[in-house]
Write a protein that holds these residues in place. Structure first.
Motif, PDB file in Angstrom:
ATOM      1  N   ALA A   1      60.902  26.432  35.793  1.00 33.70           N
ATOM      2  CA  ALA A   1      59.977  26.605  36.956  1.00 33.70           C
ATOM      3  C   ALA A   1      60.459  25.464  37.996  1.00 33.70           C
ATOM      4  O   ALA A   1      60.720  24.294  37.809  1.00 33.70           O
ATOM      5  CB  ALA A   1      58.870  26.600  36.789  1.00 33.70           C
ATOM      6  N   THR A   2      60.813  26.092  39.393  1.00 28.80           N
ATOM      7  CA  THR A   2      61.016  24.966  40.309  1.00 28.80           C
ATOM      8  C   THR A   2      59.805  24.197  40.652  1.00 28.80           C
ATOM      9  O   THR A   2      58.545  24.601  40.803  1.00 28.80           O
ATOM     10  CB  THR A   2      61.079  25.696  41.681  1.00 28.80           C
ATOM     11  N   PRO A   3      59.947  22.730  40.741  1.00 23.82           N
ATOM     12  CA  PRO A   3      58.955  21.977  41.006  1.00 23.82           C
ATOM     13  C   PRO A   3      58.182  21.899  42.399  1.00 23.82           C
ATOM     14  O   PRO A   3      58.811  22.298  43.375  1.00 23.82           O
ATOM     15  CB  PRO A   3      59.513  20.557  40.784  1.00 23.82           C
ATOM     16  N   ASP A   4      57.105  21.782  42.474  1.00 23.85           N
ATOM     17  CA  ASP A   4      56.342  21.710  43.600  1.00 23.85           C
ATOM     18  C   ASP A   4      56.391  20.435  44.360  1.00 23.85           C
ATOM     19  O   ASP A   4      56.487  20.552  45.777  1.00 23.85           O
ATOM     20  CB  ASP A   4      54.671  21.904  43.292  1.00 23.85           C
ATOM     21  N   VAL A   5      56.541  19.417  43.794  1.00 24.98           N
ATOM     22  CA  VAL A   5      57.135  18.094  44.469  1.00 24.98           C
ATOM     23  C   VAL A   5      58.040  17.515  43.394  1.00 24.98           C
ATOM     24  O   VAL A   5      58.358  17.470  42.284  1.00 24.98           O
ATOM     25  CB  VAL A   5      55.763  17.137  44.458  1.00 24.98           C
ATOM     26  N   ASP A   6      58.462  16.410  44.151  1.00 22.47           N
ATOM     27  CA  ASP A   6      59.543  15.624  43.455  1.00 22.47           C
ATOM     28  C   ASP A   6      58.864  14.360  42.573  1.00 22.47           C
ATOM     29  O   ASP A   6      59.314  14.248  41.383  1.00 22.47           O
ATOM     30  CB  ASP A   6      60.596  14.939  44.462  1.00 22.47           C
ATOM     31  N   VAL A   7      57.843  13.929  43.051  1.00 23.70           N
ATOM     32  CA  VAL A   7      57.085  12.855  42.498  1.00 23.70           C
ATOM     33  C   VAL A   7      55.667  13.037  42.460  1.00 23.70           C
ATOM     34  O   VAL A   7      55.102  13.102  43.573  1.00 23.70           O
ATOM     35  CB  VAL A   7      57.413  11.465  42.949  1.00 23.70           C
ATOM     36  N   LEU A   8      54.972  13.041  41.358  1.00 22.40           N
ATOM     37  CA  LEU A   8      53.479  13.035  41.303  1.00 22.40           C
ATOM     38  C   LEU A   8      53.038  11.871  40.757  1.00 22.40           C
ATOM     39  O   LEU A   8      53.505  11.148  39.576  1.00 22.40           O
ATOM     40  CB  LEU A   8      53.020  14.220  40.426  1.00 22.40           C
ATOM     41  N   ILE A   9      52.179  11.164  41.564  1.00 23.36           N
ATOM     42  CA  ILE A   9      51.801   9.736  41.385  1.00 23.36           C
ATOM     43  C   ILE A   9      49.982   9.927  40.967  1.00 23.36           C
ATOM     44  O   ILE A   9      49.555  10.584  41.909  1.00 23.36           O
ATOM     45  CB  ILE A   9      51.814   8.945  42.392  1.00 23.36           C
ATOM     46  N   VAL A  10      49.744   9.455  39.905  1.00 17.57           N
ATOM     47  CA  VAL A  10      48.377   9.610  39.514  1.00 17.57           C
ATOM     48  C   VAL A  10      47.778   8.108  39.576  1.00 17.57           C
ATOM     49  O   VAL A  10      48.114   7.233  39.125  1.00 17.57           O
ATOM     50  CB  VAL A  10      48.017   9.881  38.004  1.00 17.57           C
ATOM     51  N   GLY A  11      46.965   7.963  40.763  1.00 11.63           N
ATOM     52  CA  GLY A  11      46.438   6.793  41.048  1.00 11.63           C
ATOM     53  C   GLY A  11      46.997   6.291  42.638  1.00 11.63           C
ATOM     54  O   GLY A  11      47.993   6.075  42.568  1.00 11.63           O
ATOM     55  N   SER A  12      46.038   5.556  43.326  1.00 14.30           N
ATOM     56  CA  SER A  12      46.441   5.100  44.574  1.00 14.30           C
ATOM     57  C   SER A  12      46.249   3.644  44.870  1.00 14.30           C
ATOM     58  O   SER A  12      45.924   3.330  46.006  1.00 14.30           O
ATOM     59  CB  SER A  12      45.529   5.936  45.536  1.00 14.30           C
ATOM     60  N   GLY A  13      46.307   2.951  43.648  1.00 10.97           N
ATOM     61  CA  GLY A  13      46.128   1.673  43.810  1.00 10.97           C
ATOM     62  C   GLY A  13      47.416   0.888  44.138  1.00 10.97           C
ATOM     63  O   GLY A  13      48.466   1.642  44.513  1.00 10.97           O
ATOM     64  N   PRO A  14      47.330  -0.391  43.963  1.00 11.60           N
ATOM     65  CA  PRO A  14      48.825  -1.260  44.383  1.00 11.60           C
ATOM     66  C   PRO A  14      49.941  -0.747  43.750  1.00 11.60           C
ATOM     67  O   PRO A  14      51.033  -0.619  44.515  1.00 11.60           O
ATOM     68  CB  PRO A  14      48.419  -2.532  44.131  1.00 11.60           C
TER      69      PRO A  14
ATOM     70  N   ALA B   1      47.643 -16.285  32.033  1.00 12.69           N
ATOM     71  CA  ALA B   1      46.573 -17.027  32.634  1.00 12.69           C
ATOM     72  C   ALA B   1      46.659 -16.602  34.386  1.00 12.69           C
ATOM     73  O   ALA B   1      45.481 -16.814  34.823  1.00 12.69           O
ATOM     74  CB  ALA B   1      46.465 -18.332  32.486  1.00 12.69           C
ATOM     75  N   SER B   2      47.772 -16.410  34.871  1.00 17.02           N
ATOM     76  CA  SER B   2      47.751 -16.153  36.136  1.00 17.02           C
ATOM     77  C   SER B   2      47.285 -14.559  36.907  1.00 17.02           C
ATOM     78  O   SER B   2      47.527 -13.799  35.866  1.00 17.02           O
ATOM     79  CB  SER B   2      49.087 -16.391  36.994  1.00 17.02           C
ATOM     80  N   ASN B   3      46.749 -14.621  37.917  1.00 16.23           N
ATOM     81  CA  ASN B   3      46.432 -13.369  38.443  1.00 16.23           C
ATOM     82  C   ASN B   3      47.721 -12.168  38.446  1.00 16.23           C
ATOM     83  O   ASN B   3      48.960 -12.591  38.809  1.00 16.23           O
ATOM     84  CB  ASN B   3      46.257 -13.361  39.936  1.00 16.23           C
ATOM     85  N   PRO B   4      47.467 -11.192  38.147  1.00 17.37           N
ATOM     86  CA  PRO B   4      48.742 -10.292  37.659  1.00 17.37           C
ATOM     87  C   PRO B   4      49.187  -9.376  38.964  1.00 17.37           C
ATOM     88  O   PRO B   4      50.331  -8.712  38.723  1.00 17.37           O
ATOM     89  CB  PRO B   4      48.078  -9.478  36.542  1.00 17.37           C
ATOM     90  N   THR B   5      48.463  -9.105  40.013  1.00 16.91           N
ATOM     91  CA  THR B   5      48.897  -8.210  40.584  1.00 16.91           C
ATOM     92  C   THR B   5      50.366  -8.438  41.494  1.00 16.91           C
ATOM     93  O   THR B   5      51.094  -7.295  41.536  1.00 16.91           O
ATOM     94  CB  THR B   5      47.853  -8.023  42.241  1.00 16.91           C
ATOM     95  N   LEU B   6      50.815  -9.546  41.741  1.00 20.55           N
ATOM     96  CA  LEU B   6      52.331  -9.674  42.192  1.00 20.55           C
ATOM     97  C   LEU B   6      53.219  -9.114  41.156  1.00 20.55           C
ATOM     98  O   LEU B   6      54.211  -8.449  41.714  1.00 20.55           O
ATOM     99  CB  LEU B   6      52.377 -11.148  42.515  1.00 20.55           C
ATOM    100  N   THR B   7      53.036  -9.438  40.000  1.00 22.07           N
ATOM    101  CA  THR B   7      53.973  -8.984  38.916  1.00 22.07           C
ATOM    102  C   THR B   7      53.941  -7.579  38.944  1.00 22.07           C
ATOM    103  O   THR B   7      54.822  -6.855  38.509  1.00 22.07           O
ATOM    104  CB  THR B   7      53.568  -9.724  37.482  1.00 22.07           C
ATOM    105  N   THR B   8      52.557  -6.753  38.843  1.00 23.26           N
ATOM    106  CA  THR B   8      52.538  -5.529  38.698  1.00 23.26           C
ATOM    107  C   THR B   8      53.130  -4.783  40.060  1.00 23.26           C
ATOM    108  O   THR B   8      53.758  -4.023  39.648  1.00 23.26           O
ATOM    109  CB  THR B   8      51.010  -5.204  38.990  1.00 23.26           C
TER     110      THR B   8
END
Length: 505
Positions: A3-16, A477-484
């Protein structure tokens, strides 16, 4: 016939992490069709705006909206024990914050377990990125991901800092400078990194300090990538996997109950450190390490009454602000922080009068990783969203107990250097850090101890990627968001290349 895809990329979640995937792919492939599904509602203000930046009434409305099953319930009890005048959004609270809801308000613990009773999450456009405190230290030494080359990881961290708008607050002037000098005298030495200031995802807009929410990552994506769409109040019930290939996802419109399948060339699950493995479990994607090696670093935070030497001075302007950072190192696998709230970026953004004698000392210890620490999912029971119910298995090792006692000693020592403790240092309730890692951890090989490869592709399923704090495989021990954000950017460049774009800046 496929089947032809509806989208190229489907992302679940709108966080960082999800926002980083979308922005990176949209910038590299402006014609890409990108659908982002977010289970929570849209919030007041510009999409993804940090709640710190909203007027008080809008901020309160946003917090009430992101509380999932507790939407609309005031968090008056969340302010208990917080000093008068302190910003009620600050990260060091040891109970559930406004804007969040408990993973399991009535956990059942097995013998020897401590659990994560304060484990919490948010549901709303922007995810936790509209509530976070913005700390962005770089991972050091054994915190760094070992299966990514040093130069490549550093380049990704550089890009993450740019996306998040990280500012190096602090100088050796005023109160912040005096605090840094005192901590440096006590905590620098052979094998230990220099004491500095916490880099924070915030910037000056004239005289106003603005924190980077998820919207700072997304930028003007709707204008530059017309194929980008964000659907709020949309639950990803499962990823559709056919013959070992992720081909889309089953989505539920929570306003109408309508269920549909959206087909996609690539599926990215960035729900958060606990709900990402939940979505994979519900999809029948269950590698042996799924949900295992759960890592919520140890946390100990205390209020202190500051001595005269650390009171007063310039409280406005970038030179007068600073959160002193005592970095992690392998010789001391604990990260420390000391600040005068009145002279911190958080205090500056709080509004109103803040007691300038109020300070905070905080210590975060690296958890001893073990496979038995895990989030598990029920085959029969469901949560508020109809997804497999979570249970958390978590315990402290002998090494953890040693780390906790070391943190207690460091808390006393650092507090005595700058003032008088207002209370005996106590370990924060498990889960209070909100930094849940390891549950979809990356690894160099598919050896049963990881869920995804260094490009965040899930082992054994083509075209399926993950993202978020859960991919971090190391004890931190450090905050992870930058690495994420760095790891999500790195993975997104691979998807963009497959779609025919030029992902490199």
């Amino acid at each position: 016939m496929t089947a032809t895809p509806d989208v190229d990329v489907l992302i679940v979640g709108s966080g960082p992490a999800g926002a980083t995937y979308a922005r990176t792919i949209g910038d590299a492939v402006p014609g890409a069709r990108i659908l982002m599904a977010e289970v929570g509602p849209r919030l007041p203000g510009r999409r993804g705006e940090h709640t710190h930046n909203l007027p008080r009434a809008e901020r309160r409305a946003a917090e009430l909206l992101t509380q999932g099953p507790d939407a609309g319930i005031e968090r008056a009890t969340a302010l208990a024990g917080i000093a008068e005048g302190a910003d009620p959004s600050m990260e060091f609270r040891q109970v559930v914050l406004p804007g969040l809801f408990f993973v399991d308000p009535r956990p059942v613990l097995a013998d020897g377990e401590v659990g994560l009773p304060a484990a919490s999450m948010a549901s709303g456009v922007g995810g936790m990125g509209v509530h976070w405190a913005g700390g962005c230290p770089r991972p050091r030494q054994s915190e760094r991901v070992p299966c990514i080359a040093t130069g490549e990881l550093d380049a990704a961290l550089d890009h993450a800092e740019a996306l998040l708008g990280v500012t190096a607050f602090g100088s050796d002037q005023g109160v912040a400078g005096a605090l840094r000098k005192r901590m440096a005298e006590a905590f620098e030495g052979p094998g230990l990194p220099p004491v500095g200031f916490m880099p924070i995802a915030a910037r000056w807009d004239g005289a106003e300090l603005r924190f980077s929410g998820t919207g700072a990552i997304l930028g003007d994506l709707e204008e530059t990538a017309p194929g980008f769409e964000l659907r709020a109040e949309t639950l990803a019930r499962r990823v559709v996997v056919e013959d070992g290939v992720a081909t889309g996802a089953e989505l539920e419109d929570r306003r109408t109950g309508e269920v549909s399948v959206v087909r996609a060339r690539h599926v990215v699950v960035c729900a958060d450190g606990l709900r990402t493995p939940q979505v994979l479990f519900a999809s029948g994607v269950r590698p042996p390490a799924l949900g295992r090696y759960l890592n919520d670093h140890l946390q100990m935070v205390s209020f202190v009454r500051l001595d005269d030497a650390f009171v007063g001075g310039e409280a406005a302007g970038i030179e007068g602000l600073g959160y002193v950072l005592i970095p992690f190192s392998d010789d001391r696998p604990i990260q420390g922080g000391v600040m005068s709230i009145a002279n911190s970026p958080y205090g500056f953004g709080a509004g109103g009068r803040i007691d300038d004698r109020l300070g905070v000392v905080s210590w975060y210890g690296a958890k001893d990783l073990q496979r038995s620490d895990a989030v598990e999912f029920s085959e029969t029971e469901t949560d508020h969203y109809g997804m497999p119910r979570m249970s958390i298995r978590y315990s402290h090792t002998a090494r953890d107990l040693e780390t906790i006692e070391a943190m207690r000693g460091l808390s006393h020592r650092s507090a005595e250097l700058v003032g008088t403790l207002a209370e005996e240092p106590a370990l924060a309730a498990g889960g209070a850090s909100l930094h849940y890692q390891g549950t979809v951890r990356m690894g160099a090989t598919d050896d049963g101890r990881s869920v995804c490869d260094p490009d965040l592709k899930v082992w054994g399923v083509r075209n399926l990627y993950v993202g978020g704090n859960g991919v971090i495989p190391t004890a931190t021990a450090s905050n992870p968001t930058l690495t994420t954000v760095a790891l999500a950017w790195r993975a997104a460049t691979r998807i963009a290349a497959e779609l025919g774009g030029d992902p490199r800046p």
